[in-house]
Design an enzyme around this catalytic site. Sequence first.
Site, PDB file in Angstrom:
ATOM      1  N   GLU A 134       0.852  -1.200   0.000  1.00 41.05           N
ATOM      2  CA  GLU A 134       0.000   0.000   0.000  1.00 41.05           C
ATOM      3  C   GLU A 134       0.886   1.248   0.000  1.00 41.05           C
ATOM      4  O   GLU A 134       2.021   1.207   0.460  1.00 41.05           O
ATOM      5  CB  GLU A 134      -0.868  -0.119   1.278  1.00 41.05           C
ATOM      6  CG  GLU A 134      -1.793   0.980   1.624  1.00 41.05           C
ATOM      7  CD  GLU A 134      -2.918   1.221   0.652  1.00 41.05           C
ATOM      8  OE1 GLU A 134      -2.604   1.695  -0.450  1.00 41.05           O
ATOM      9  OE2 GLU A 134      -4.089   1.019   1.008  1.00 41.05           O
ATOM     10  N   ASP A 135       0.383   2.340  -0.528  1.00 40.02           N
ATOM     11  CA  ASP A 135       1.168   3.576  -0.533  1.00 40.02           C
ATOM     12  C   ASP A 135       1.153   4.281   0.820  1.00 40.02           C
ATOM     13  O   ASP A 135       2.183   4.695   1.331  1.00 40.02           O
ATOM     14  CB  ASP A 135       0.682   4.539  -1.632  1.00 40.02           C
ATOM     15  CG  ASP A 135      -0.813   4.840  -1.539  1.00 40.02           C
ATOM     16  OD1 ASP A 135      -1.527   4.202  -0.734  1.00 40.02           O
ATOM     17  OD2 ASP A 135      -1.281   5.720  -2.291  1.00 40.02           O
ATOM     18  N   ASP A 138      -3.533   6.141   6.314  1.00 40.39           N
ATOM     19  CA  ASP A 138      -3.941   7.430   6.877  1.00 40.39           C
ATOM     20  C   ASP A 138      -4.715   7.141   8.166  1.00 40.39           C
ATOM     21  O   ASP A 138      -4.116   6.952   9.216  1.00 40.39           O
ATOM     22  CB  ASP A 138      -4.768   8.186   5.830  1.00 40.39           C
ATOM     23  CG  ASP A 138      -4.932   9.654   6.138  1.00 40.39           C
ATOM     24  OD1 ASP A 138      -5.349   9.957   7.261  1.00 40.39           O
ATOM     25  OD2 ASP A 138      -4.670  10.507   5.276  1.00 40.39           O
ATOM     26  N   PHE A 187      -0.918  16.734   3.441  1.00 37.70           N
ATOM     27  CA  PHE A 187      -1.263  16.009   2.219  1.00 37.70           C
ATOM     28  C   PHE A 187      -0.032  15.917   1.311  1.00 37.70           C
ATOM     29  O   PHE A 187       0.507  16.928   0.886  1.00 37.70           O
ATOM     30  CB  PHE A 187      -2.420  16.672   1.481  1.00 37.70           C
ATOM     31  CG  PHE A 187      -3.099  15.707   0.560  1.00 37.70           C
ATOM     32  CD1 PHE A 187      -4.056  14.828   1.043  1.00 37.70           C
ATOM     33  CD2 PHE A 187      -2.735  15.628  -0.778  1.00 37.70           C
ATOM     34  CE1 PHE A 187      -4.654  13.893   0.203  1.00 37.70           C
ATOM     35  CE2 PHE A 187      -3.325  14.698  -1.627  1.00 37.70           C
ATOM     36  CZ  PHE A 187      -4.291  13.822  -1.132  1.00 37.70           C
ATOM     37  N   ARG A 200       0.831  11.744  -9.872  1.00 39.52           N
ATOM     38  CA  ARG A 200       1.385  10.387  -9.851  1.00 39.52           C
ATOM     39  C   ARG A 200       2.659  10.342 -10.698  1.00 39.52           C
ATOM     40  O   ARG A 200       3.525   9.512 -10.497  1.00 39.52           O
ATOM     41  CB  ARG A 200       0.372   9.376 -10.399  1.00 39.52           C
ATOM     42  CG  ARG A 200      -0.893   9.224  -9.557  1.00 39.52           C
ATOM     43  CD  ARG A 200      -1.647   7.962  -9.946  1.00 39.52           C
ATOM     44  NE  ARG A 200      -3.056   7.993  -9.605  1.00 39.52           N
ATOM     45  CZ  ARG A 200      -3.546   7.616  -8.418  1.00 39.52           C
ATOM     46  NH1 ARG A 200      -2.744   7.214  -7.474  1.00 39.52           N
ATOM     47  NH2 ARG A 200      -4.840   7.665  -8.181  1.00 39.52           N
TER      48      ARG A 200
END
Length: 218
Positions: A134-135, A138, A187, A200
Amino acid sequence: MATGRPCIVISDEEQGYDLDLFCIPKHYVNDLERVYIPHGLILDRTERLAREIMCDMGGHHIVALCVLKGGYKFFADLLDYIKALNRNSDRSIPMTVDFIRLKSYCNDQSTGEIKVIGGDDLSTLTGKNVLIVEDIIDTGKTMKTLLQLLKRYNPKMVKVASLLVKRTPRSVGYRPDFVGFEVPDKFVVGYALDYNEYFRDLNHICVISESGKEKYKA
Ligand code: HPA
Ligand code: MG
């Protein structure tokens, strides 16, 4: 948060680097504030995570499960490092790959319900050692729900590797098995992490600027 292996902790005071010190696509120079995690550092940290994963999951066939779209860069680079270990050591582990997307129900209001889109039937994970890639974690709600869902298919083992974990008061307290960097509650974009599908195509992980948020607002 003292469980598991240590990761690189980026403090709330970290200012990152001036954009002019790195190569940034021209179409994004006004949309970013600072370079936060340079691409080279991402790769160096990923190389080490590959070693830790092989150490903890070694000995059995691994199914590497990429969570799209944000996880694709980390997934590709992580697997390259795992492949390098496999071809350069006496011990090696066969690996197969799969790709899923997750959709939260109800406008992302984190009802705790998700839908898995694409990929092979999840029953192929039964009895396997699964590595979810997963990136970013959060709140952790989505990953918790995914893990609950996968449990129904009786995998032999499930581990989670996330490039980033956000320090946020909204966290449900979930911590992945392998973490690249712990980041402040800002963010971030780049290295496949997006803001409404943009950024991206940026190598470094950066903090978006106010004008960038405005320009690419949904
Ligand atoms: N950046 C991109 N995607 C995200 C983030 C972030 O900071 N947090 C959750 N999804
Ligand atoms: Mg993600």
